[in-house]
Enzyme design. Structure first.
Site, PDB file in Angstrom:
ATOM      1  N   PHE A   1      -5.570   0.739  -7.977  1.00 17.93           N
ATOM      2  CA  PHE A   1      -5.103  -0.568  -7.524  1.00 17.93           C
ATOM      3  C   PHE A   1      -4.593  -1.333  -8.733  1.00 17.93           C
ATOM      4  CE2 PHE A   1      -5.534  -5.065  -6.364  1.00 17.93           C
ATOM      5  CZ  PHE A   1      -4.809  -5.066  -5.181  1.00 17.93           C
TER       6      PHE A   1
ATOM      7  N   ASP B   1      -8.183  -8.726   9.407  1.00 21.22           N
ATOM      8  CA  ASP B   1      -7.189  -9.803   9.229  1.00 21.22           C
ATOM      9  C   ASP B   1      -6.560 -10.185  10.571  1.00 21.22           C
ATOM     10  OD1 ASP B   1      -7.649  -9.804   6.510  1.00 21.22           O
ATOM     11  OD2 ASP B   1      -6.040  -8.369   6.091  1.00 21.22           O
TER      12      ASP B   1
ATOM     13  N   GLN C   1     -14.070  -8.548   0.809  1.00 22.65           N
ATOM     14  CA  GLN C   1     -14.260  -7.471  -0.183  1.00 22.65           C
ATOM     15  C   GLN C   1     -14.413  -7.969  -1.609  1.00 22.65           C
ATOM     16  OE1 GLN C   1     -11.607  -7.573   1.951  1.00 22.65           O
ATOM     17  NE2 GLN C   1      -9.759  -6.783   1.019  1.00 22.65           N
ATOM     18  N   GLN C   2     -14.148  -9.240  -1.876  1.00 22.59           N
ATOM     19  CA  GLN C   2     -14.342  -9.745  -3.245  1.00 22.59           C
ATOM     20  C   GLN C   2     -15.752 -10.272  -3.467  1.00 22.59           C
ATOM     21  OE1 GLN C   2     -12.333  -8.377  -4.881  1.00 22.59           O
ATOM     22  NE2 GLN C   2     -10.487  -9.486  -5.424  1.00 22.59           N
TER      23      GLN C   2
ATOM     24  N   ASP D   1       0.872  -1.183   0.000  1.00 19.47           N
ATOM     25  CA  ASP D   1       0.000   0.000   0.000  1.00 19.47           C
ATOM     26  C   ASP D   1       0.903   1.224   0.000  1.00 19.47           C
ATOM     27  OD1 ASP D   1      -2.102  -1.730   0.273  1.00 19.47           O
ATOM     28  OD2 ASP D   1      -2.420  -1.352   2.403  1.00 19.47           O
TER      29      ASP D   1
HETATM   30  N1  ATP Z   1     -13.099   0.624  17.181  1.00 20.33           N
HETATM   31  C1  ATP Z   1     -12.777  -0.615  17.571  1.00 20.33           C
HETATM   32  N2  ATP Z   1     -12.408  -0.848  18.852  1.00 20.33           N
HETATM   33  C2  ATP Z   1     -12.038  -2.076  19.257  1.00 20.33           C
HETATM   34  N3  ATP Z   1     -12.026  -3.153  18.462  1.00 20.33           N
HETATM   35  C3  ATP Z   1     -12.400  -2.999  17.184  1.00 20.33           C
HETATM   36  C4  ATP Z   1     -12.773  -1.729  16.658  1.00 20.33           C
HETATM   37  N4  ATP Z   1     -13.044  -1.876  15.337  1.00 20.33           N
HETATM   38  C5  ATP Z   1     -12.858  -3.197  15.066  1.00 20.33           C
HETATM   39  N5  ATP Z   1     -12.470  -3.867  16.160  1.00 20.33           N
HETATM   40  C6  ATP Z   1     -12.204  -5.318  16.276  1.00 20.33           C
HETATM   41  O1  ATP Z   1     -11.845  -5.830  15.015  1.00 20.33           O
HETATM   42  C7  ATP Z   1     -12.790  -6.828  14.595  1.00 20.33           C
HETATM   43  C8  ATP Z   1     -12.954  -6.747  13.088  1.00 20.33           C
HETATM   44  O2  ATP Z   1     -13.437  -5.455  12.777  1.00 20.33           O
HETATM   45  P1  ATP Z   1     -14.408  -5.147  11.541  1.00 20.33           P
HETATM   46  O3  ATP Z   1     -15.709  -5.842  11.732  1.00 20.33           O
HETATM   47  O4  ATP Z   1     -14.421  -3.661  11.393  1.00 20.33           O
HETATM   48  O5  ATP Z   1     -13.622  -5.860  10.367  1.00 20.33           O
HETATM   49  P2  ATP Z   1     -13.574  -5.481   8.802  1.00 20.33           P
HETATM   50  O6  ATP Z   1     -14.730  -4.601   8.465  1.00 20.33           O
HETATM   51  O7  ATP Z   1     -13.434  -6.769   8.097  1.00 20.33           O
HETATM   52  O8  ATP Z   1     -12.236  -4.657   8.742  1.00 20.33           O
HETATM   53  P3  ATP Z   1     -11.194  -4.498   7.555  1.00 20.33           P
HETATM   54  O9  ATP Z   1     -11.256  -3.050   7.214  1.00 20.33           O
HETATM   55  O10 ATP Z   1      -9.898  -4.889   8.154  1.00 20.33           O
HETATM   56  O11 ATP Z   1     -11.631  -5.406   6.433  1.00 20.33           O
HETATM   57  C9  ATP Z   1     -14.043  -6.566  15.401  1.00 20.33           C
HETATM   58  O12 ATP Z   1     -14.827  -7.746  15.559  1.00 20.33           O
HETATM   59  C10 ATP Z   1     -13.457  -6.059  16.712  1.00 20.33           C
HETATM   60  O13 ATP Z   1     -13.061  -7.131  17.545  1.00 20.33           O
HETATM   61 MG    MG Z   2     -12.599  -7.171   6.218  1.00 19.55          MG
END
Ligand code: ATP
Ligand code: MG
Length: 323
Positions: free
Chosen positions: A116, A254, A170-171, A12
């Site tokens: 990308f 991840d 995301q895919q 990135d």
């Molecule tokens: N603001 C926060 N504070 C604490 N823990 C968090 C926070 N945001 C995310 N997490 C932790 O990270 C986990 C995964 O977050 P999220 O559901 O946002 O994943 P995602 O949308 O797949 O993220 P990514 O952008 O990496 O793809 C959540 O289940 C939680 O445990």
């Molecule tokens: Mg994700």
């Protein structure tokens, strides 16, 4: 456990423009638009779903195998992963091509112009799990990657009878409902965030209980609302571990998967799997980039025990540290 991580491998390149893109766009000159922004900073972060998950597993002393296609610029990234304990033997270099790269320029109002480049990732479907003959994996993670490669690995795992975790994330938008159903059917688990979960249900016309008839369990992450683990008739809600401060959310999903998987491969219970995922995500959130955080298993366990009572179960992770 012999675990294989498939998914994107990317750099990135993140730039900051100390102004506003909108001030430089001339609406009456759009047909000859030509802009160059002098940026004030640029960082290059190591990323990609497969190495991000592998990185967290390696912090716990695991030696996960990365299974991906990379470019000629991967060598320094390889050295970094090797030094952490990730097995990069199966990160195959595609001659004359760069590793997948994301270039994002962000202005003062957080407006972003990004590109990308798929690079070596476009060749991922040329890799075959059959090539691993002789060291058959116990578990394969299928994370966001070239869409053809994701389909290919699903088919191979099903044909070869290898348990796999399906993490289309995301895919999802690049797949059809039918392809998603095929990935879920027979998967050990489905991993998604809550938005992706809703999208999958819409695209496949299924309900959570339909999905659970096809996959053994399901993990839905919900950002700061925590995560839910569904298995049979049980649902476990996992709250977040409060971060000391938030530096950058890139890679939290991840990191969660890496922490969860570490507990899972040690056959720990659902609550422990989820809580390890949550704490691994919090560590990631507190630093810049998806691989900017670090801890020893002992440090992780000590912090875990300030929030949860594991009744000594996490001591199994210390065995790995001594290896
Ligand atoms: N603001 C926060 N504070 C604490 N823990 C968090 C926070 N945001 C995310 N997490 C932790 O990270 C986990 C995964 O977050 P999220 O559901 O946002 O994943 P995602 O949308 O797949 O993220 P990514 O952008 O990496 O793809 C959540 O289940 C939680 O445990
Ligand atoms: Mg994700």
């Amino acid at each position: 456990m012999n675990i294989i991580l498939t998914g994107s491998v990317a750099f990135d390149y993140l730039m900051i423009f100390p102004g506003y893109f909108r001030d430089h766009i001339l609406p009456d000159k759009l047909e000859t638009i030509s802009l160059s922004f002098l940026v004030e900073s640029m960082v290059r972060m190591r990323g990609g779903t497969a190495p991000n998950i592998a990185y967290t597993l390696a912090l716990f002393g695991e030696h996960p195998r990365l299974f991906a296609t990379v470019g000629e610029d991967f060598e320094e990234y390889r050295a970094w992963l090797d030094s952490k304990g990730v097995d990069t033997t199966w990160a195959k270099v595609i001659p004359g091509v760069y590793t997948a790269s994301y270039f994002a320029n962000t202005d003062r109002s957080n407006a972003q112009i990004a590109s990308f480049y798929t690079g070596a990732m476009a060749y991922a479907s040329q890799l075959s799990l059959h090539e691993l003959e002789g060291s058959r994996p116990d578990l394969v993670m299928i994370s966001p990657n070239d869409p053809e490669a994701m389909k290919h690995y699903v088919t191979e795992c099903q044909e070869m009878g290898i348990p796999y975790l399906y993490d289309p994330s995301q895919q999802i938008v690049r797949m059809t409902g039918e392809e998603l159903c095929k990935g879920i059917e027979g998967a050990r688990a489905l991993f998604v965030n809550d938005y992706e979960f809703a999208l999958i249900q819409k695209m496949t016309g299924t309900t959570p209980s339909d999905i659970l008839k096809r996959a053994q369990f399901m993990v839905v992450t919900r950002g700061e609302q925590g995560a839910s683990i569904y298995s049979g008739d049980e649902v476990h809600h996992i709250p977040v571990v409060p971060p000391e401060h938030i530096a950058d959310p890139t890679g939290v999903g991840d990191a969660f998967r890496g922490g969860f998987l570490t507990a899972y491969i040690h056959s720990l219970d659902w609550l422990t799997c989820g809580r390890m995922g949550a704490l691994a995500a919090t560590y990631c959130l507190e630093q810049h980039g998806p691989q900017g955080h670090s801890y020893t298993p002992a440090e992780f366990i000590a912090r875990y025990r300030r929030h949860f009572d594991d009744q000594g179960k996490l001591d199994v992770l210390l065995g790995e540290e001594r290896k």
